[in-house]
Scaffold this motif. Structure first.
Motif, mmCIF file in Angstrom:
data_model
loop_
_atom_site.group_PDB
_atom_site.id
_atom_site.type_symbol
_atom_site.label_atom_id
_atom_site.label_comp_id
_atom_site.label_asym_id
_atom_site.label_seq_id
_atom_site.Cartn_x
_atom_site.Cartn_y
_atom_site.Cartn_z
ATOM 1 N N ASP A 9 0.837 -1.202 0.000
ATOM 2 C CA ASP A 9 0.000 0.000 0.000
ATOM 3 C C ASP A 9 0.870 1.250 0.000
ATOM 4 O OD1 ASP A 9 -2.227 -1.651 0.091
ATOM 5 O OD2 ASP A 9 -2.576 -1.356 2.239
ATOM 6 N N ARG A 30 -8.005 -2.543 -5.066
ATOM 7 C CA ARG A 30 -7.690 -3.336 -3.883
ATOM 8 C C ARG A 30 -8.700 -3.094 -2.758
ATOM 9 N NH1 ARG A 30 -1.557 -3.153 -1.869
ATOM 10 N NH2 ARG A 30 -1.328 -4.266 -3.834
ATOM 11 N N TYR A 31 -9.180 -1.859 -2.612
ATOM 12 C CA TYR A 31 -9.976 -1.501 -1.435
ATOM 13 C C TYR A 31 -11.406 -1.028 -1.717
ATOM 14 C CZ TYR A 31 -5.860 -2.002 1.438
ATOM 15 O OH TYR A 31 -4.782 -2.517 2.093
ATOM 16 N N TYR A 34 -14.116 -3.166 -0.040
ATOM 17 C CA TYR A 34 -13.999 -3.016 1.416
ATOM 18 C C TYR A 34 -14.679 -1.722 1.880
ATOM 19 C CZ TYR A 34 -11.517 -2.227 5.851
ATOM 20 O OH TYR A 34 -11.191 -1.976 7.153
ATOM 21 N N LYS A 71 -1.243 -2.440 8.084
ATOM 22 C CA LYS A 71 -2.688 -2.280 7.906
ATOM 23 C C LYS A 71 -3.113 -0.815 7.996
ATOM 24 C CE LYS A 71 -5.302 -5.455 9.888
ATOM 25 N NZ LYS A 71 -5.873 -6.258 10.985
ATOM 26 N N GLN A 74 -5.682 0.401 5.325
ATOM 27 C CA GLN A 74 -6.974 -0.247 5.538
ATOM 28 C C GLN A 74 -7.705 0.400 6.716
ATOM 29 O OE1 GLN A 74 -6.682 -4.441 6.272
ATOM 30 N NE2 GLN A 74 -8.875 -4.733 6.287
ATOM 31 N N LEU A 77 -8.829 3.949 5.747
ATOM 32 C CA LEU A 77 -10.018 3.886 4.894
ATOM 33 C C LEU A 77 -11.269 3.549 5.709
ATOM 34 C CD1 LEU A 77 -8.523 2.040 1.792
ATOM 35 C CD2 LEU A 77 -9.382 4.400 1.845
ATOM 36 N N ALA A 78 -11.145 2.627 6.650
ATOM 37 C CA ALA A 78 -12.294 2.271 7.495
ATOM 38 C C ALA A 78 -12.734 3.469 8.334
ATOM 39 C CB ALA A 78 -11.941 1.089 8.398
ATOM 40 N N ASP A 152 -8.889 -3.390 15.156
ATOM 41 C CA ASP A 152 -9.234 -2.569 13.998
ATOM 42 C C ASP A 152 -10.391 -1.622 14.302
ATOM 43 O OD1 ASP A 152 -7.239 -3.913 12.696
ATOM 44 O OD2 ASP A 152 -8.581 -5.145 11.453
ATOM 45 N N THR A 156 -10.258 2.398 14.052
ATOM 46 C CA THR A 156 -11.210 3.074 13.171
ATOM 47 C C THR A 156 -12.008 4.146 13.896
ATOM 48 O OG1 THR A 156 -11.420 1.092 11.810
ATOM 49 C CG2 THR A 156 -13.195 2.710 11.642
#
Length: 191
Positions: A9, A30-31, A34, A71, A74, A77-78, A152, A156
């Motif tokens: 990433d 990729r995302y 998600y 991560k 990820q 983005l979350a 996570d 987030t």
């Protein structure tokens, strides 16, 4: 020499910052699913989820984060997706969800029965209950239903990891209490 491993990433993000459109496209591919999944579970509407998805990737393109850890993107983005989705709920004051299929609420599945009419009634009750929950409770339940770990979820929502389990248990308890009270009220009205 051929590279067999796909770029990280961080590598893709750095290349995208230097104008490599293929690198940004690779991140998007990729995302995208998600981001869309998280947005859809929070707002419950495909069009809104698509809009959120576009906004999140536009923000990624315009103001990419500094990544620290495998991560990091990820989780970023979350977090951005969750905040954008909650903003949609706040601005439009609607919370119509189809959460039953996303939650692992065994007690609810057992009480709902198997016929189609009961399922529709249960879905309506679930939606009504979710509208009564706080935005944080909705977000906690949605992220957990998305399969996120406590770590996570904490990253987030900006929470301590040690408090996620307690907050999630409280959100589930409030959901169940509201649901059972609404079922009882509905049964009293029907009689």
């Amino acid at each position: 020499m051929l590279q067999t491993a796909s770029p990280s990433d961080s590598e893709l993000l750095e290349a995208a910052q230097h104008g490599d459109e293929q690198a940004f496209t690779a991140l998007h591919e990729r995302y995208r699913a998600y981001v869309y999944r998280i947005a859809l579970r929070i707002v419950g509407h495909r069009d809104d989820a698509e809009d959120i998805c576009q906004d999140v990737f536009l923000r990624l393109y315009e103001r990419p984060p500094i990544l620290e850890g495998p991560k990091a993107l990820q989780l970023w983005l979350a977090r951005v997706t969750t905040n954008a989705a909650l903003n949609v709920l706040r601005s439009r004051r609607r919370a119509r969800f189809h959460w039953l299929r996303w939650f692992r609420l065994d007690w609810l599945d057992r009480s709902a029965g198997t016929d189609g009419e009961t399922h529709v009634e249960t879905s309506l009750l679930v939606r009504n209950v979710l509208e009564r929950l706080s935005e944080r409770d909705r977000a906690l339940l949605a992220l957990r239903a998305s399969g996120m770990s406590y770590e996570d979820i904490a990253a987030t929502l900006g929470l301590r990891q040690s408090s996620v389990g307690t907050l999630l248990a409280r959100a589930e308890r409030r959901f169940r209490q509201h649901y059972e009270a609404l079922v009882q009220k509905t049964e009293e009205v029907a009689q």
